[in-house]
Design an enzyme around this catalytic site. Structure first.
Site, PDB file in Angstrom:
ATOM      1  N   ARG A  39       0.818  -1.215   0.000  1.00  0.00           N
ATOM      2  CA  ARG A  39       0.000   0.000   0.000  1.00  0.00           C
ATOM      3  C   ARG A  39       0.851   1.264   0.000  1.00  0.00           C
ATOM      4  NH1 ARG A  39      -4.272  -1.914  -2.268  1.00  0.00           N
ATOM      5  NH2 ARG A  39      -4.962  -3.832  -1.264  1.00  0.00           N
ATOM      6  N   HIS A  90       7.799  -6.656  -7.279  1.00  0.00           N
ATOM      7  CA  HIS A  90       6.505  -6.070  -7.636  1.00  0.00           C
ATOM      8  C   HIS A  90       6.375  -4.710  -6.967  1.00  0.00           C
ATOM      9  CE1 HIS A  90       2.304  -5.584  -8.543  1.00  0.00           C
ATOM     10  NE2 HIS A  90       2.163  -6.827  -8.987  1.00  0.00           N
ATOM     11  N   ASP A  93      -0.695 -11.824 -16.858  1.00  0.00           N
ATOM     12  CA  ASP A  93      -1.444 -12.374 -15.728  1.00  0.00           C
ATOM     13  C   ASP A  93      -2.646 -13.130 -16.281  1.00  0.00           C
ATOM     14  OD1 ASP A  93      -3.634 -12.399 -13.666  1.00  0.00           O
ATOM     15  OD2 ASP A  93      -2.076 -11.469 -12.442  1.00  0.00           O
ATOM     16  N   HIS A 121      -6.073 -11.726 -15.124  1.00  0.00           N
ATOM     17  CA  HIS A 121      -6.314 -10.419 -15.723  1.00  0.00           C
ATOM     18  C   HIS A 121      -6.624 -10.518 -17.209  1.00  0.00           C
ATOM     19  CE1 HIS A 121      -3.678  -8.276 -12.446  1.00  0.00           C
ATOM     20  NE2 HIS A 121      -4.745  -8.889 -11.945  1.00  0.00           N
ATOM     21  N   HIS A 131      -8.682 -12.972  -8.144  1.00  0.00           N
ATOM     22  CA  HIS A 131      -7.900 -14.187  -8.311  1.00  0.00           C
ATOM     23  C   HIS A 131      -8.545 -15.362  -7.575  1.00  0.00           C
ATOM     24  CE1 HIS A 131      -3.917 -11.804  -9.101  1.00  0.00           C
ATOM     25  NE2 HIS A 131      -4.941 -11.353  -9.807  1.00  0.00           N
ATOM     26  N   HIS A 140       2.051 -14.468 -14.460  1.00  0.00           N
ATOM     27  CA  HIS A 140       1.362 -14.643 -13.183  1.00  0.00           C
ATOM     28  C   HIS A 140       0.309 -15.722 -13.405  1.00  0.00           C
ATOM     29  CE1 HIS A 140       2.238 -10.346 -11.469  1.00  0.00           C
ATOM     30  NE2 HIS A 140       3.232 -11.182 -11.280  1.00  0.00           N
ATOM     31  N   GLU A 158       2.287  -5.025 -16.570  1.00  0.00           N
ATOM     32  CA  GLU A 158       1.403  -6.169 -16.330  1.00  0.00           C
ATOM     33  C   GLU A 158       0.105  -6.016 -17.116  1.00  0.00           C
ATOM     34  OE1 GLU A 158      -0.792  -8.480 -12.612  1.00  0.00           O
ATOM     35  OE2 GLU A 158       0.993  -7.243 -12.248  1.00  0.00           O
ATOM     36  N   GLU A 198      -0.025 -16.021  -7.662  1.00  0.00           N
ATOM     37  CA  GLU A 198      -0.567 -14.964  -6.803  1.00  0.00           C
ATOM     38  C   GLU A 198      -1.963 -15.376  -6.323  1.00  0.00           C
ATOM     39  OE1 GLU A 198       1.154 -10.800  -8.530  1.00  0.00           O
ATOM     40  OE2 GLU A 198      -0.610 -11.629  -9.506  1.00  0.00           O
ATOM     41  N   ASP A 231     -11.042  -8.667 -12.012  1.00  0.00           N
ATOM     42  CA  ASP A 231      -9.775  -8.929 -11.328  1.00  0.00           C
ATOM     43  C   ASP A 231      -9.958  -9.502  -9.922  1.00  0.00           C
ATOM     44  OD1 ASP A 231      -7.200  -9.050 -10.399  1.00  0.00           O
ATOM     45  OD2 ASP A 231      -6.876  -6.899 -10.324  1.00  0.00           O
ATOM     46  N   HIS A 259       1.714  -2.409 -12.153  1.00  0.00           N
ATOM     47  CA  HIS A 259       0.437  -2.159 -12.799  1.00  0.00           C
ATOM     48  C   HIS A 259       0.533  -0.792 -13.476  1.00  0.00           C
ATOM     49  CE1 HIS A 259      -1.883  -4.945  -9.765  1.00  0.00           C
ATOM     50  NE2 HIS A 259      -0.895  -5.553 -10.400  1.00  0.00           N
ATOM     51  N   TYR A 272       0.896  -1.463  -4.900  1.00  0.00           N
ATOM     52  CA  TYR A 272      -0.353  -1.233  -5.622  1.00  0.00           C
ATOM     53  C   TYR A 272      -0.697   0.248  -5.750  1.00  0.00           C
ATOM     54  CZ  TYR A 272      -1.367  -6.247  -5.091  1.00  0.00           C
ATOM     55  OH  TYR A 272      -1.331  -7.616  -5.138  1.00  0.00           O
TER      56      TYR A 272
END
Length: 276
Positions: free
Chosen positions: A37, A67, A176, A179, A226, A211, A142, A256, A224, A107, A70
């Site tokens: 975050r 990664h 992904d 995605h 998972h 991914h 991604e 993920e 989105d 992203h 987000y």
């Protein structure tokens, strides 16, 4: 070599992540560069990095994937958010040179009402400001599900970003599976067709990582969410096809899925058992 791993916590350092990966049958891993975050990154430990590099060589470990958090949004409508994202990425890329020749995934961002063209231009401008000639890290865009105003819902949008980047040799794509299916690409019934389309639009040589995630939603849902391997709309056979596909089988693959370590271990064992 079948290079497969999962997402791990970076709180205990690189060497601890490597040992955890080995304990679940993995030979690579993905990790957040800092709190997902946002916020400051944990100081690097030179001794830990040296031991990690030694152990990775001993174990013939695959390429690892960092990664971005987000919260990183290079195409936000707010200048301060864009500045935070750009500074974060710049710092991450400098830090990653301590573990050379790895990958960094992010992203692309959400244009939040500015439109795709503006979003694409802002992302490319930011990349041009943070990429540098002698960096060894490959930066991956991604593929996104297309929820809200996300950039990256189509191969064309990713190509448009890459086309505007000066140091294009530093750029790649992470596909992904959740995605791309949520984005409308039918990898269940037409994997070859999707890969042909990727090759036509972007170039298959730019595909650097996968991914592996099942999806709680049907094709084209743009949501989105998972799911564990084989428990969603993609199904086990889709992943068997992916891990054995001649255009994909040698790429590093990262889980993920909504799992703890024992769940990742079970999925890795399942996928390994279906490797041909």
């Amino acid at each position: 070599m079948f290079v497969i791993g999962s997402h791990l916590s970076s709180s205990k350092g690189y060497t601890a992540m490597l040992e955890t990966a080995l304990s679940i049958g993995a030979n690579t891993f993905q990790f957040f560069t800092r709190n997902p975050r946002g916020g400051a990154a944990k100081p690097l430990d030179d001794a830990d990095i040296a031991l990690f590099l030694e152990r990775a060589k001993e174990e013939k470990f695959g390429t690892i994937l960092a990664h971005a958090p987000y919260t990183l949004n290079l195409c936000s409508a707010k200048e301060d958010v864009r500045e935070f994202a750009q500074n974060t990425m710049k710092d991450d890329l400098l830090r990653l040179e301590q573990t050379p020749n790895q990958m960094y995934n992010f992203h692309p961002g959400s244009h939040v009402g500015q439109g795709e063209e503006t979003g694409i231009e802002l992302i490319a401008n930011a990349l041009n400001s943070v990429l540098f000639e002698d960096m060894t890290t490959t930066v991956l865009l991604e593929t996104m599900a297309g929820k809200g105003s996300e950039i990256g819902r189509s191969f064309e949008e990713l190509r448009a970003i890459i086309d505007r980047v000066d140091l294009q040799d530093k750029m790649g794509v992470c596909l992904d599976t959740c995605h791309v299916s949520d984005g409308g690409y039918d990898i269940v019934n037409d994997l070859d067709g999707v890969l042909d389309e990727f090759d036509r639009v972007i170039g298959i040589g730019r595909l650097k990582a996968l991914h592996l995630n099942d999806s709680k939603n049907p094709l084209g849902a743009h949501k989105d969410r998972h799911e564990k391997i084989g428990e969603g709309y993609l199904g086990v056979e889709t992943f068997v096809s992916i891990i054995n596909h001649p255009k994909l089988k040698d790429l590093p693959m990262f889980l993920e899925t909504p799992n703890e370590l024992d769940g990742y271990a079970a999925e890795i064992a399942l996928l390994k058992s279906n490797r041909r």
